[in-house]
Design an enzyme around this catalytic site. Structure first.
Site, mmCIF file in Angstrom:
data_model
loop_
_atom_site.group_PDB
_atom_site.id
_atom_site.type_symbol
_atom_site.label_atom_id
_atom_site.label_comp_id
_atom_site.label_asym_id
_atom_site.label_seq_id
_atom_site.Cartn_x
_atom_site.Cartn_y
_atom_site.Cartn_z
ATOM 1 N N SER A 139 3.088 1.672 5.896
ATOM 2 C CA SER A 139 1.933 1.116 6.484
ATOM 3 C C SER A 139 2.291 -0.156 7.159
ATOM 4 O O SER A 139 3.336 -0.823 6.498
ATOM 5 C CB SER A 139 0.677 0.999 5.757
ATOM 6 O OG SER A 139 -0.044 0.087 6.292
ATOM 7 N N TYR A 151 -2.618 -1.442 -2.923
ATOM 8 C CA TYR A 151 -2.204 -0.830 -1.769
ATOM 9 C C TYR A 151 -0.910 -1.134 -1.117
ATOM 10 O O TYR A 151 -0.010 -0.540 -0.679
ATOM 11 C CB TYR A 151 -3.490 -0.266 -0.788
ATOM 12 C CG TYR A 151 -3.050 0.302 0.498
ATOM 13 C CD1 TYR A 151 -2.835 1.770 0.238
ATOM 14 C CD2 TYR A 151 -2.772 0.237 1.767
ATOM 15 C CE1 TYR A 151 -2.725 2.735 1.087
ATOM 16 C CE2 TYR A 151 -2.531 0.726 2.655
ATOM 17 C CZ TYR A 151 -2.392 2.188 2.483
ATOM 18 O OH TYR A 151 -1.908 3.039 3.438
#
Length: 260
Positions: A139, A151
């Site tokens: 990401s 995350y």
């Protein structure tokens, strides 16, 4: 990586989102795809929709949070595939100290442990064959902290892991790529309980465009793929800013207060 008759690709997270987009894109390139995910019915629908010029696809129900699920996928990879796409990912909402410990461990099992184990399982046969490629989906938040602690950390791990392996594989015929998309219109945020309705439309991308850009960059031999001109500009600017300002910008864009 042009049209590839009789080659096999395995895609994790193939039930929806970026994984499902990769299934369609790879089928159009002539791959027979092994679709891995937790929801057999959705996998089968995606497999049926991706049938192209008579190519049949393989559905494999497996939950990468579990040891049994990861072992099953690794066993399939050890039989040999030409391309592995690690698109499975798990996000969580809520402050880090309020999220159950088992949920945090499960997130790492999907985002880190599964990626490491499947990559290792796929690499041996690929190196022996002298060809192959692995795409690890990270990401844009893995490139600078600021949008969720665990995350972002797991996605940063994917970047360092992939970029660290790439030079070690030079001369083997095997490629590594880490794909770092920004915000993509999928079910991911809703499933994680993350409300991004206030996010400007200019930051959103379609999953099919992300998959397409990744495969084009793989054709060009690029280890890092960042879809979207805006995100590539952002990535170019962030290292030039003081670290605290880059983090603040990232948190502002990503509304980091709502997720781990």
């Amino acid at each position: 990586m042009q049209r590839s008759e009789n080659r096999v690709a395995l895609v994790t997270g193939a039930s929806s989102g970026i994984g499902a987009a990769f299934v369609k894109a790879l089928a159009l390139r002539g791959y027979r795809v092994v679709l891995v995910g937790r929801e057999r019915e959705r996998l089968q629908r995606n497999a049926d929709a991706a049938q192209h010029v008579g190519i049949s696809h393989e559905v494999m129900e497996a939950d990468l949070i579990t040891r049994a699920g990861r072992d099953a996928v690794c066993a399939r990879l050890e039989e040999g595939v030409d391309l592995l796409v690690n698109a499975a990912g798990l996000g969580l909402s809520g402050a880090f100290w309020t999220v159950p410990r088992t949920d945090l461990i499960g997130q790492l099992d999907v985002n880190v442990t599964a990626m490491m184990e499947t990559t290792r399982a796929a690499l041996g046969p690929m190196v022996d064959a002298g060809r192959g490629a692995i795409i690890n989906v990270s990401s844009i938040t893995g490139l600078v902290p600021g949008r969720g602690a665990t995350y972002a950390a797991s996605k940063a791990w994917a970047v360092f892991f992939t970029e660290g392996l790439a030079p070690a594989l030079e001369g083997t015929g095997v490629q590594m790529q880490v794909l770092c998309p920004g915000f993509v219109r999928t079910e991911f945020h809703a499933r994680a309980g993350i409300d991004l309705t206030s996010m400007s439309n200019r930051w959103w991308m379609e999953a099919r465009d992300v998959a397409h850009r990744s495969l084009v960059d793989l054709d060009r031999g690029r280890t890092l793929s960042i879809p979207g001109l805006g995100y590539r500009i952002l990535y170019g600017l962030l290292p030039k800013l003081p670290r605290h300002l880059g983090q603040k910008l990232n948190r502002t864009i990503g509304n980091s207060s709502v997720r781990s």
